[in-house]
Design a protein around this motif. Structure first.
Motif, PDB file in Angstrom:
ATOM      1  N   UNK A 158       0.841  -1.205   0.000  1.00  0.00           N
ATOM      2  CA  UNK A 158       0.000   0.000   0.000  1.00  0.00           C
ATOM      3  C   UNK A 158       0.876   1.254   0.000  1.00  0.00           C
ATOM      4  N   UNK A 159       1.982   1.180   0.739  1.00  0.00           N
ATOM      5  CA  UNK A 159       2.835   2.367   0.858  1.00  0.00           C
ATOM      6  C   UNK A 159       3.593   2.689  -0.426  1.00  0.00           C
ATOM      7  N   UNK A 160       3.827   1.659  -1.257  1.00  0.00           N
ATOM      8  CA  UNK A 160       4.542   1.916  -2.505  1.00  0.00           C
ATOM      9  C   UNK A 160       3.827   3.016  -3.288  1.00  0.00           C
ATOM     10  N   UNK A 161       2.497   2.972  -3.246  1.00  0.00           N
ATOM     11  CA  UNK A 161       1.733   3.960  -4.016  1.00  0.00           C
ATOM     12  C   UNK A 161       1.189   5.088  -3.148  1.00  0.00           C
ATOM     13  N   UNK A 162       1.489   5.009  -1.860  1.00  0.00           N
ATOM     14  CA  UNK A 162       1.080   6.075  -0.949  1.00  0.00           C
ATOM     15  C   UNK A 162       2.268   6.451  -0.062  1.00  0.00           C
ATOM     16  N   UNK A 163       3.309   7.013  -0.675  1.00  0.00           N
ATOM     17  CA  UNK A 163       4.514   7.325   0.108  1.00  0.00           C
ATOM     18  C   UNK A 163       4.224   8.281   1.275  1.00  0.00           C
ATOM     19  N   UNK A 164       3.114   8.989   1.199  1.00  0.00           N
ATOM     20  CA  UNK A 164       2.761   9.872   2.311  1.00  0.00           C
ATOM     21  C   UNK A 164       2.498   9.096   3.599  1.00  0.00           C
ATOM     22  N   UNK A 165       2.290   7.779   3.476  1.00  0.00           N
ATOM     23  CA  UNK A 165       1.962   6.972   4.661  1.00  0.00           C
ATOM     24  C   UNK A 165       3.194   6.316   5.276  1.00  0.00           C
ATOM     25  N   UNK A 166       4.371   6.708   4.787  1.00  0.00           N
ATOM     26  CA  UNK A 166       5.599   6.010   5.170  1.00  0.00           C
ATOM     27  C   UNK A 166       5.810   5.877   6.675  1.00  0.00           C
ATOM     28  N   UNK A 167       5.635   6.925   7.426  1.00  0.00           N
ATOM     29  CA  UNK A 167       5.868   6.815   8.868  1.00  0.00           C
ATOM     30  C   UNK A 167       4.569   6.883   9.654  1.00  0.00           C
ATOM     31  N   UNK A 168       3.459   6.660   8.958  1.00  0.00           N
ATOM     32  CA  UNK A 168       2.146   6.681   9.596  1.00  0.00           C
ATOM     33  C   UNK A 168       1.749   5.260   9.997  1.00  0.00           C
ATOM     34  N   UNK A 169       0.889   5.150  11.014  1.00  0.00           N
ATOM     35  CA  UNK A 169       0.371   3.813  11.345  1.00  0.00           C
ATOM     36  C   UNK A 169      -0.593   3.330  10.257  1.00  0.00           C
ATOM     37  N   UNK A 170      -0.331   2.131   9.725  1.00  0.00           N
ATOM     38  CA  UNK A 170      -1.149   1.585   8.639  1.00  0.00           C
ATOM     39  C   UNK A 170      -1.473   0.126   8.955  1.00  0.00           C
ATOM     40  N   UNK A 171      -2.720  -0.278   8.696  1.00  0.00           N
ATOM     41  CA  UNK A 171      -3.090  -1.685   8.885  1.00  0.00           C
ATOM     42  C   UNK A 171      -3.927  -2.151   7.704  1.00  0.00           C
ATOM     43  N   UNK A 172      -3.777  -3.444   7.344  1.00  0.00           N
ATOM     44  CA  UNK A 172      -4.587  -4.038   6.290  1.00  0.00           C
ATOM     45  C   UNK A 172      -5.529  -5.049   6.927  1.00  0.00           C
TER      46      UNK A 172
END
Length: 429
Positions: free
Chosen positions: A19-33
């Motif tokens: 997901x981050x590959x196409x949303x680099x803005x989420x690089x240091x953000x908490x992300x869950x799938x």
DNA sequence: TCTGGGGTCCTAGGACCC
DNA sequence: TCTGGGGTCCTAGGACCC
């Protein structure tokens, strides 16, 4: 003799990284799938792990954390993950002639003789660092590499490379001195093949670390447990028991199952779901050029519900003649459902399973008295359907599958299919 | 109210055979 | 009271993996 060298390359937080590959803005953000039903957490970024959120936690239990920490959620986008996975594996192929794709996000590589000619550890580390850099360069996916003479130790090396950042994401456990240092630090449940139940029993025997387990005699473990764990002990001591399997064997069974978004009470709706499953399963079966000799169907209510009346049943049929014809499989599945369906229950899940799978070419001769249920034009028809559906997904389906299947899983946070759909290509502005 | 899906391997035990 | 023994095949269920 050259010491064997196995590498385990494992993608870091794979789905999140995709997901981050196409949303680099989420690089240091908490992300869950999320899982298929948007029900559970199945992949977490480091930031989410640091919040103490465990794998497979139901989303509804951590709503407050999601809100407070503004965790970015994604529904599972398997099309995207599968495509990026194959690109990662393609990059790896350049580094070893023997590669076993173990799962969607990890591969074993046989590096024996490829980078140990100087017998210096530095040499293998450099090679691994190169692999890591190239995968990232080609795909944007970060990986860690574990090196060791056996698969189990390579898994362990990878675990340590991920856990201890000063390794730089690469660790070689070929050296026994290094193993002696590391294994006492690793809890026994982190060893590949040691699950919850085994851990409990090992603890009772006073075995708490990977080192404790490795120090046991193979015979003791075999007598208290089984051959699998006995092999693990050997592998931990650098004796290879598990081969690298570069050719993926055909599947021995194919399962399609789903939990429903809402509970189903109507037999017709279950038939619709089952028909969809049968189509998917049969397509997989034909893809590996096999036929199935048995079909089973099972249905159940929600076992976690305190209020629903519980019911669970399955039915199985051995086919006189193995098949991979969707229409035939659907017919049988319906018949099985009729046998096990009971009115008055709220069904939560249904599954269809194909077993006794064998290569199409070895399809057994019909016996003298059986009548062929698979007409001679069946394979031509199925091939044509598969062909069309590959170009235009879901273009052709069995009508019982229905068009508005609102039992299907909600995908509230789905990202675009960036890499496999023209209309979803990310733009540059 | 809401709790994933798709696999593999091993073992124990029953049925059956000679 | 005593009630073969060894082998194969199949299945269900458990444990594990990602």
């Amino acid at each position: 003799m050259i010491q064997p060298l196995i590498a385990l390359v494992d993608c870091n937080n794979f789905y999140v990284s995709c997901e981050r590959v196409f949303r680099p803005d989420l690089l240091y953000q908490p992300v869950a799938v999320l899982s298929n039903n948007d029900g559970c957490i199945v992949a977490r970024s480091q930031e989410v792990k640091d919040l103490g959120i465990k794998m497979a936690t139901p989303v509804h239990q951590i709503k407050h954390l999601i809100k407070r920490h503004q965790i970015h959620l994604f529904s599972s986008n398997y099309t995207l993950y599968a495509d990026l996975s194959s690109r990662v594996m393609q990059s790896l192929e350049a580094y070893s002639p023997h590669l076993e794709v173990y799962s969607i996000d990890e591969s074993f590589l046989d590096l024996t003789g490829l980078c140990s000619h100087t017998s210096s550890r530095r040499n293998s580390i450099d090679y691994a660092l190169q692999i890591k850099a190239e995968v990232f360069q080609n795909t944007g996916i970060p990986v860690c590499v574990g090196l060791a003479p056996t698969k189990t130790l390579a898994k362990l090396a990878n675990y340590a490379a991920k856990k201890w950042h000063k390794t730089g994401g690469v660790l070689d456990l070929s050296d026994t001195l290094r193993r002696d240092k590391l294994l006492p630090l690793v809890p026994v449940n982190e060893v590949w093949g040691v699950g919850k139940q085994t851990t409990k029993r090992l603890h009772l025997m006073g075995i708490f670390t990977a080192h404790d387990l490795a120090s046991q005699s193979v015979a003791t473990i075999q007598s208290h447990f089984n051959i699998v764990l006995a092999r693990t002990v050997q592998e931990l001591n650098g004796i290879a028991c598990l081969d690298l399997e570069s050719i993926a064997p055909d599947k021995q069974q194919i399962v399609c199952s789903r939990s429903f978004k809402r509970r189903l009470t109507d037999e017709k709706e279950l038939i619709g779901a089952l028909t969809c499953f049968a189509q998917t399963a049969a397509e997989k079966l034909r893809h590996q050029e096999s036929v199935a000799g048995s079909i089973s169907v099972s249905i159940r209510t929600n076992p976690l519900s305190q209020t629903d009346a519980q019911y669970q049943r399955s039915g199985q049929i051995q086919l006189k003649q193995p098949t991979n014809d969707t229409r035939h499989i659907v017919r049988i599945a319906k018949r099985l459902l009729k046998e096990i369906f009971k009115l008055g229950y709220r069904y939560q899940k249904c599954s269809l399973q194909l077993g006794h799978i064998q290569p199409e070419t070895q399809r057994q001769q019909m016996d003298l008295f059986s009548v062929s249920e698979q007409s001679s034009d069946s394979s031509t028809l199925m091939n044509t359907v598969d062909h069309i559906n590959r170009r235009f997904p879901k273009a052709i389906a069995i009508s019982a599958a229905g068009i508005n299947n609102d039992w299907q899983t909600p995908v509230n946070y789905l990202s675009p299919r960036y890499t496999t759909d023209w209309d979803s290509l990310p733009g540059v502005t």
